[in-house]
Scaffold this active site. Structure first.
Site, PDB file in Angstrom:
ATOM      1  N   GLY A 188       0.818  -1.219   0.000  1.00 36.39           N
ATOM      2  CA  GLY A 188       0.000   0.000   0.000  1.00 36.39           C
ATOM      3  C   GLY A 188       0.843   1.257   0.000  1.00 36.39           C
ATOM      4  O   GLY A 188       0.536   2.233  -0.693  1.00 36.39           O
ATOM      5  N   CYS A 189       1.939   1.232   0.753  1.00 42.16           N
ATOM      6  CA  CYS A 189       2.816   2.403   0.836  1.00 42.16           C
ATOM      7  C   CYS A 189       3.560   2.617  -0.476  1.00 42.16           C
ATOM      8  O   CYS A 189       3.785   3.751  -0.901  1.00 42.16           O
ATOM      9  CB  CYS A 189       3.789   2.241   1.994  1.00 42.16           C
ATOM     10  SG  CYS A 189       2.928   2.100   3.582  1.00 42.16           S
ATOM     11  N   THR A 190       3.914   1.513  -1.130  1.00 41.96           N
ATOM     12  CA  THR A 190       4.571   1.614  -2.436  1.00 41.96           C
ATOM     13  C   THR A 190       3.617   2.223  -3.451  1.00 41.96           C
ATOM     14  O   THR A 190       3.987   3.149  -4.187  1.00 41.96           O
ATOM     15  CB  THR A 190       5.061   0.233  -2.901  1.00 41.96           C
ATOM     16  OG1 THR A 190       6.035  -0.244  -1.959  1.00 41.96           O
ATOM     17  CG2 THR A 190       5.685   0.300  -4.280  1.00 41.96           C
TER      18      THR A 190
END
Length: 158
Positions: A44-46
């Site tokens: 998700g952060c990527t």
């Protein structure tokens, strides 16, 4: 005490990629999009970082600079930035001072266990260093477009 909309954001020194110390005051004169993510190099952060990366030119056109932050150490942030070709700095907030200023450390549940973690959040700070908008509990899909739209609205107010 957490910041509220309309508050001037206090200056603080932060460790950024490139092994540099940056200050929040370095961004005065430009809008600052400060986004917090739970952990570097996770799916998700990527995706969120890639979405900001892919829209970086649009943000620059609107006079805004993007900065990402998490509790990850500098090496993890450097690797994340390099692997994803992020054109913006990432903050290694290992002491959680920036996270606490923006009140993004929250109780979270993973696999039935509670732990303190970073709530995915984004803050829009105007060119004078005043907090203008916040998004908490962010869902990645469509988020960058929302932030760009808020920048357009801010431009009409100024």
């Amino acid at each position: 005490m957490a910041l509220a909309i309309g508050d001037k954001v206090p200056d603080m020194a932060l460790l950024a990629t490139g092994d540099r110390t940056v200050h929040l005051s370095d961004y005065l004169g430009r809008h600052l999009v400060l986004y917090f993510y739970p952990k570097a190099s996770t799916p998700g952060c990527t995706q969120e970082g890639q979405d900001f990366r892919d829209a970086a030119a649009d943000f620059a056109t609107k006079g805004a600079v993007i900065v990402g932050a998490s509790r990850d150490g500098l090496r993890a942030q450097e690797n994340f930035k390099a692997k994803q070709s992020f054109p913006f700095d990432l903050i290694a907030d290992t002491d959680e001072s920036l996270c606490r200023l923006f009140d993004v450390i929250k109780m979270k549940k993973m696999y039935g266990k509670e732990h303190l973690g970073v709530e995915r959040s984004t803050f829009l700070i105007d060119a004078a260093g005043v907090l203008r908008q916040e998004w908490r509990g962010v869902k990645v899909k469509g988020h960058v477009a929302e932030v760009l739209a808020a920048l357009d609205q801010l431009a009409h107010i100024e």
